[in-house]
Design a protein around this motif. Structure first.
Motif: not given
Length: 298
Positions: A169, A191-193, A245, A241-242, A249
């Motif tokens: 990240g 890292s997806n975000p 995340k 993006i949401n 998470d």
């Protein structure tokens, strides 16, 4: 770049289980097919999304063989073969190569924290037993070991270690890798975000579970980058993006299975100790997916 056939969106299939927590190979093939026909550029079974540490040897081999059978050479296959011991990592790497995998991915799993010399020896010993490429996977959040850029450079001295997956990240590290490694070695974002930032830093591809839910947006981001269209890349990235995340998470296996169910796709069950998302979490995910879908229509 060294004979690299992996680029773009490298999709992680989930490993579905039945009511008795047995691996459901038939359903796995169906879910894998969705990833292929939706345009993913490669597939990577037996990663964290595929709950690789929770599978026994026979199940891992069955997933690998099913992947090769279903893919039929349409896209490259990157198989996770990591294990606590070098001996078992070699076993799974050789098994994956024999089954027809195009490359393997290895993360330095450990109970005791390994030294740099131990990690280099681990990769080198495995590499000498196979002829296909290796992706060195750095993810301290799951492995408990953070492989420094200096260590990664040492690993790349091993002839068939040709790829790096960076999942800390830390986008600055990605810029450093690109600067230090140049065009000879491919690095991938895990890292997806950070998908947009990683591509901007020069990532060759994005290893992600998101194509299980939003393949069009994932591929659109990559295409925008390839077209050097930053404005379009930003537009596409902000739409997703949401969701990116959220799935990180809440845990990729749990979130992806719930997301599939939310869009009317059977995602199978989980294997304990993993538990499904709570009703509140599932509702939140459904709302995010609806918003993403609405935004994608604009």
């Amino acid at each position: 770049m060294k004979n690299n056939q992996f680029k773009g969106i490298i999709a992680y299939p989930i490993t579905p289980f039945d009511e008795n927590e047995k691996v459901d190979i038939k359903l796995y093939k169906q879910l894998l097919e969705r990833l292929i026909v939706s345009g993913s550029h490669a597939v990577a079974p037996l990663g964290s999304t595929g709950v690789m540490p929770y599978l026994n040897d026979e199940e891992k081999e069955a997933i690998t063989e099913a992947t090769v059978e279903q893919t039929k050479g349409r896209v490259p296959i990157l198989v996770g073969v990591s294990n606590l011991t070098t001996e078992k990592t070699i076993y799974h790497a050789k098994s994956a190569e024999k089954a027809g995998a195009d490359a393997v991915m290895i993360i330095p799993m450990s109970y005791w924290k390994l030294s740099d010399d131990e990690i280099v020896k681990h990769y080198d010993t495995v590499a000498k037993q196979i002829s296909i490429p290796i992706m060195a996977y750095n993810n301290p959040a799951t492995a408990g070991i953070d492989m420094s850029p200096a260590l990664l450079k040492r690993l790349l001295e091993i002839p068939n270690v040709t790829m790096i997956k960076e999942s800390t990240g830390d986008v600055q590290r990605m810029h450093y890798l690109k600067k230090e490694l140049g065009e000879d070695v491919a690095f991938y974002n895990g890292s997806n975000p950070l998908a947009l930032s990683a591509f901007a830093a020069g990532a060759t591809g994005w290893c992600t579970a998101a194509p299980n839910l939003i393949p069009e947006l994932n591929i659109a981001l990559y295409n925008a980058i390839q077209n050097n269209d930053l404005k379009e890349a930003q537009k596409v990235f902000y739409k997703q993006i949401n969701l990116l995340k959220f799935i990180v998470d809440k845990g990729l296996p749990r979130a992806i299975k719930s997301g599939l169910n939310s869009i009317g796709i059977e995602g199978g069950k989980l294997r304990k100790p993993l538990l499904p998302l709570t009703e509140k979490e599932s509702s939140e995910l459904s709302a995010i997916l609806k918003l993403v879908n609405d935004l994608n229509k604009k």
